[in-house]
Design a protein around this motif. Structure first.
Motif, mmCIF file in Angstrom:
data_model
loop_
_atom_site.group_PDB
_atom_site.id
_atom_site.type_symbol
_atom_site.label_atom_id
_atom_site.label_comp_id
_atom_site.label_asym_id
_atom_site.label_seq_id
_atom_site.Cartn_x
_atom_site.Cartn_y
_atom_site.Cartn_z
ATOM 1 N N GLY A 1 0.813 -1.212 0.000
ATOM 2 C CA GLY A 1 0.000 0.000 0.000
ATOM 3 C C GLY A 1 0.843 1.257 0.000
ATOM 4 N N GLY A 2 1.971 1.234 0.712
ATOM 5 C CA GLY A 2 2.858 2.390 0.732
ATOM 6 C C GLY A 2 3.487 2.663 -0.619
ATOM 7 N N VAL A 3 3.836 1.595 -1.357
ATOM 8 C CA VAL A 3 4.416 1.770 -2.692
ATOM 9 C C VAL A 3 3.416 2.444 -3.613
ATOM 10 N N VAL A 4 2.170 1.973 -3.579
ATOM 11 C CA VAL A 4 1.134 2.604 -4.399
ATOM 12 C C VAL A 4 0.950 4.057 -3.979
ATOM 13 N N GLY A 5 0.995 4.319 -2.674
ATOM 14 C CA GLY A 5 0.796 5.671 -2.173
ATOM 15 C C GLY A 5 1.842 6.651 -2.664
ATOM 16 N N TYR A 6 3.132 6.311 -2.522
ATOM 17 C CA TYR A 6 4.146 7.280 -2.952
ATOM 18 C C TYR A 6 4.272 7.326 -4.469
ATOM 19 N N ALA A 7 3.956 6.190 -5.154
ATOM 20 C CA ALA A 7 4.018 6.206 -6.620
ATOM 21 C C ALA A 7 3.004 7.181 -7.201
ATOM 22 N N SER B 1 -6.364 3.312 -0.281
ATOM 23 C CA SER B 1 -7.566 3.995 -0.765
ATOM 24 C C SER B 1 -7.467 4.345 -2.242
ATOM 25 N N MET B 2 -6.255 4.365 -2.795
ATOM 26 C CA MET B 2 -6.057 4.708 -4.206
ATOM 27 C C MET B 2 -5.748 3.498 -5.073
ATOM 28 N N ALA B 3 -5.599 2.333 -4.466
ATOM 29 C CA ALA B 3 -5.144 1.148 -5.199
ATOM 30 C C ALA B 3 -6.216 0.628 -6.146
ATOM 31 N N ASP B 4 -5.761 -0.163 -7.120
ATOM 32 C CA ASP B 4 -6.639 -0.759 -8.118
ATOM 33 C C ASP B 4 -6.981 -2.193 -7.743
ATOM 34 N N ALA B 5 -8.145 -2.621 -8.140
ATOM 35 C CA ALA B 5 -8.480 -4.042 -8.066
ATOM 36 C C ALA B 5 -7.743 -4.763 -9.189
ATOM 37 N N VAL B 6 -7.125 -5.882 -8.869
ATOM 38 C CA VAL B 6 -6.308 -6.610 -9.846
ATOM 39 C C VAL B 6 -6.748 -8.062 -9.905
ATOM 40 N N ALA B 7 -6.964 -8.559 -11.098
ATOM 41 C CA ALA B 7 -7.215 -9.983 -11.320
ATOM 42 C C ALA B 7 -6.080 -10.533 -12.166
ATOM 43 N N GLU B 8 -5.506 -11.631 -11.746
ATOM 44 C CA GLU B 8 -4.380 -12.220 -12.456
ATOM 45 C C GLU B 8 -4.740 -13.605 -12.973
ATOM 46 N N GLU B 9 -4.332 -13.874 -14.173
ATOM 47 C CA GLU B 9 -4.458 -15.205 -14.739
ATOM 48 C C GLU B 9 -3.113 -15.571 -15.343
ATOM 49 N N GLN B 10 -2.677 -16.774 -15.082
ATOM 50 C CA GLN B 10 -1.364 -17.196 -15.566
ATOM 51 C C GLN B 10 -1.412 -18.666 -15.936
#
Length: 754
Positions: free
Chosen positions: A449-455, A677-686
């Motif tokens: 969450g901190g990485v997303v915040g400062y990015a 609070s700013m992060a995205d919902a992510v779905a991964e398929e591999q």
């Protein structure tokens, strides 16, 4: 071999609502008299700068406020130091910097800039609100940070101890309860010891260190390993990597499983066996029957059996299928020993998963296992050791997360799981619904969450030079238990295989380096040497200044040196949670050390400063590894400083690293929660692939324009994209807000076994 990953981001679709609110913002700021704004802002920065020993004289701090409106970028030049502070604010500074309140409410009417196309815009808040509370919570090792949006659109922040058994059982639940109790628009009270009313809660986003701590401290669920016969010791042997090849006392890390069950099953790849055989010989091998009764004893004959096409398109030979009755008997022995979690790891299951599915079906039918992790589901990747360890991590940690969630949900009424969107942060910086949150995805849930915040807040063009590329940013997140550092240069840097606490995990994770030095790191004087950590005072009992009979820690050193000012710290300590930090207690603890023979001639301030210098150097090392060791010029980076203890060390760290620009966000103390609070919902398929990239049919050499695998690869990518897109749409996200990112995990041909 190639492994293909699709990451889909759901962008916030409310940004347009905010696009016409600049006038409202201006009016909001103008309501506060300018002298008062300057006073609070100057007063806060004075304490910040003095705490970093940059400047002792208040008159030597000229302030140049670039703008009071719109983006709210304040620039302060510190005389004679060469450190440029940029403090970002999206609302009036007077309310942002009131230090005496544990809650800091303020109106939000501004819009931040986007940092890259694949990351959604900053969380756009409707000034009128949507009538619901929205929470973003980061539960750290020492403090739990809460960022809340009230029903009227107002934001506020709160911070409380992660562990305080004398006052509450669960910190996130208590943080939510406090906000509701103080700001419920109906005036309803929400007392402790009663389930929290969720009727006004719209969403909860959380990052947690539960899985990380369980892995580090080996406090996960008791589990068993089910593996192909003959490979019972494979995960214990590992890949023989030694962290320090010259360490003669090197000890192998403990394995996560307690018991091992070997299953008589075998699959082999046909390619290597059939490469020198004719079609007639292969047909003859397929017709032979000696492996039909191999379950009665003995080993299957290599190459005998039907050739079957696997997931990757490769031909495989199922030599021996699992004996269902024998498997059930072995699993019953595990259950009799009280083991309720199992990991299933079979050779070549990434390309032929049917045998793992057979055993999993048997385990489920017995109804005595709460967690069944199949390696081909957890991570369908070549290399059995990291795939097996990842499956073990999932089986070991997921029950702990489930247990924590059960305790968390008990603090709320029945509407939590039906009417509230509950998402958790994964290690890759994306949000996932609570039901899809696995232990192997949660190792970096807190720091992500901190990485997303400062990015999203620090990566921007310099004022006056908007046309240039933004300066790369180093994230420096110093919390109470540890410090996390990372780098951002327009994209989130991911790694797909990491080793944590001796366990190799194959899962997308943000490239975050952690060092055991934080505000709660304990201080020792050993043989005249200053030692900081790795032991932590944690939240309970915490440092000495927490008034809980704790241990001497880095926070105590900062308190003694005046870098942490008790008057500006929340009064949340003592038996009644209403007392400030204990300055005299911290000084008394240092006096006790000063009385030792090893500390003769040193004042308590000199001792405290020595410990601070040692801690700073420990935190500089991973930053150098992220930059200089990878060929980046560290002096051409900005330092985004956040975390509860970050700004206390910002100037000293920047000076030691040669960095001239430091960013301190207005929510720096809770930026991990704000990032949630700013992060995205992510779905991964591999899924795994066996294709050769960029080979021309005509020449046989490398030719990207005549890539033989291009058509097949694009078809498979589109198939994965549809699966991931459907997952996000099912969660309620509009299809037109979804962005697709494609990855190819590639290796040189012939290095599969390297």
């Amino acid at each position: 071999r190639q492994s293909v990953t699709i990451r889909l981001f759901s962008q916030n679709d409310k940004e347009d609502v905010i696009s016409n609110q600049k006038t409202s913002h201006h009016n909001s700021a103008s309501k506060i008299p300018k002298p008062h704004r300057n006073f609070f802002f100057h007063h806060y920065l004075l304490s910040l700068i003095q705490s970093n020993q940059c400047c002792r004289c208040p008159t030597a701090i000229p302030m140049n406020i670039i703008s009071w409106n719109r983006t709210r970028l304040h620039t302060i030049l510190v005389a004679g130091v060469g450190i440029l502070f940029a403090i970002f604010s999206s609302a009036p500074s007077t309310e942002a910097f009131l230090p005496h309140h544990s809650f800091i409410p303020h109106p939000v009417h501004s819009k931040h800039e986007s940092t890259r196309s694949s990351i959604s815009k900053m969380m756009a808040h409707n000034p009128d609100g949507d009538g619901k509370f929205h929470f973003a919570i980061d539960r750290g090792g020492t403090f739990t940070d809460v960022h809340a949006t009230l029903p009227n659109g107002t934001e506020l922040v709160s911070k409380l101890l992660s562990v305080d058994p004398a006052n509450y059982d669960d910190a996130p639940t208590e943080g939510i309860r406090r906000v509701l109790d103080a700001h419920d628009p109906t005036g309803k009270k929400h007392p402790r010891k009663t389930p929290v009313d969720t009727s006004l809660i719209g969403s909860i986003r959380m990052g947690t260190t539960v899985a990380t701590n369980a892995l580090l401290e080996r406090e996960g669920e008791r589990m068993g390993l089910i593996i192909t016969k003959g490979f019972r010791d494979l995960l214990q042997i590992g890949d023989q990597t030694r962290k320090n090849i010259f360490d003669l006392t090197c000890a192998a890390p403990e394995v996560l499983y307690e018991e091992v069950v070997e299953v008589e099953e075998r699959v082999m790849l046909a390619e290597f066996f059939d490469e020198d055989k004719s079609q007639e010989e292969i047909a003859s091998l397929e017709e032979r029957k000696e492996n039909d009764d191999v379950s009665k004893g003995g080993w299957p004959t290599a190459g005998v059996g039907k050739r079957v096409t696997g997931v990757t398109g490769e031909k495989v030979i199922p030599l021996q299928a699992p004996d269902v009755d024998a498997v059930r008997a072995s699993l019953q022995k595990l259950a009799d020993k009280g083991i309720q979690s199992v990991a299933i790891v079979f050779i070549h299951s990434y390309v032929f998963p049917e045998h793992e599915k057979i055993v999993a079906a048997v385990a489920k039918s017995m109804a005595c296992f709460t967690e069944i992790s199949m390696s081909h589901e957890v991570m369908a990747m070549v290399k059995m050791v990291p795939r097996g360890q990842t499956a073990c991590a999932a089986a070991y940690l997921t029950p702990k997360i489930t247990e924590y969630l059960a305790g968390f949900t008990r603090g709320f009424d029945e509407g939590l799981m039906t009417n509230v969107r509950l998402d958790f942060m994964k290690s890759d910086g994306g949000l996932t619904p609570v039901n899809d949150f696995g232990g192997h995805q949660a190792i970096l849930s807190g720091p992500a969450g901190g990485v997303v915040g400062y990015a999203k807040t620090s990566y921007r063009p310099s004022p006056g030079n908007e046309g240039a590329n933004p300066m790369p940013v180093i994230g420096f997140d110093m919390g109470g238990t540890s410090t996390d550092v990372s780098r951002y240069d327009g994209t989130l840097e991911l790694v797909f295989e990491t080793t944590t606490a001796g366990v190799s995990i194959q899962a997308p994770q943000l490239d975050i380096h952690t060092v055991a030095a934080g505000g709660g790191s304990r201080l020792f004087l050993q043989n005249g040497l200053f030692v900081v950590g790795p032991e932590s005072a944690k939240a309970h009992p915490g440092p000495v200044c927490y008034r809980k009979n704790g241990y001497l820690a880095v926070t105590d050193a900062n308190v003694v040196l005046g870098r942490v000012i008790p008057d500006y710290f929340p009064n949340i300590f003592g038996p009644n949670e209403d007392e400030p930090l204990d300055l005299e207690g911290a000084r008394a603890a240092f006096r006790a050390i000063a009385g030792e023979e090893e500390a003769t001639g040193r004042s308590i301030e000199e001792l405290a400063w020595g410990f601070i210098q040692v801690a700073n150097e420990a935190m500089c090392r991973p930053i150098r590894n992220l930059t200089q060791m990878r060929g980046f010029d560290i002096t051409k980076h900005a330092l985004a400083c956040f975390g509860g203890a970050g700004p206390q060390h910002a100037c000293a760290m920047a000076r030691a690293l040669g960095i001239t620009k430091v960013y301190v966000h207005r929510y720096g103390g809770i930026l991990s929660a704000y990032g949630l609070s700013m992060a995205d919902a992510v779905a991964e398929e591999q899924e795994p692939a066996k294709e050769v990239y960029g080979v021309s049919k005509a020449s046989g050499g490398f030719d990207e324009e005549q890539d033989l695998s291009a058509a097949t690869r694009e078809d498979r990518l589109e198939h994965l994209a549809e699966k991931a897109r459907a997952s996000l749409v099912k969660q309620g996200y509009p299809e037109d807000s979804i962005v697709i990112e494609k990855y190819l995990n590639m290796r040189y041909e012939g290095t599969d076994n390297a």
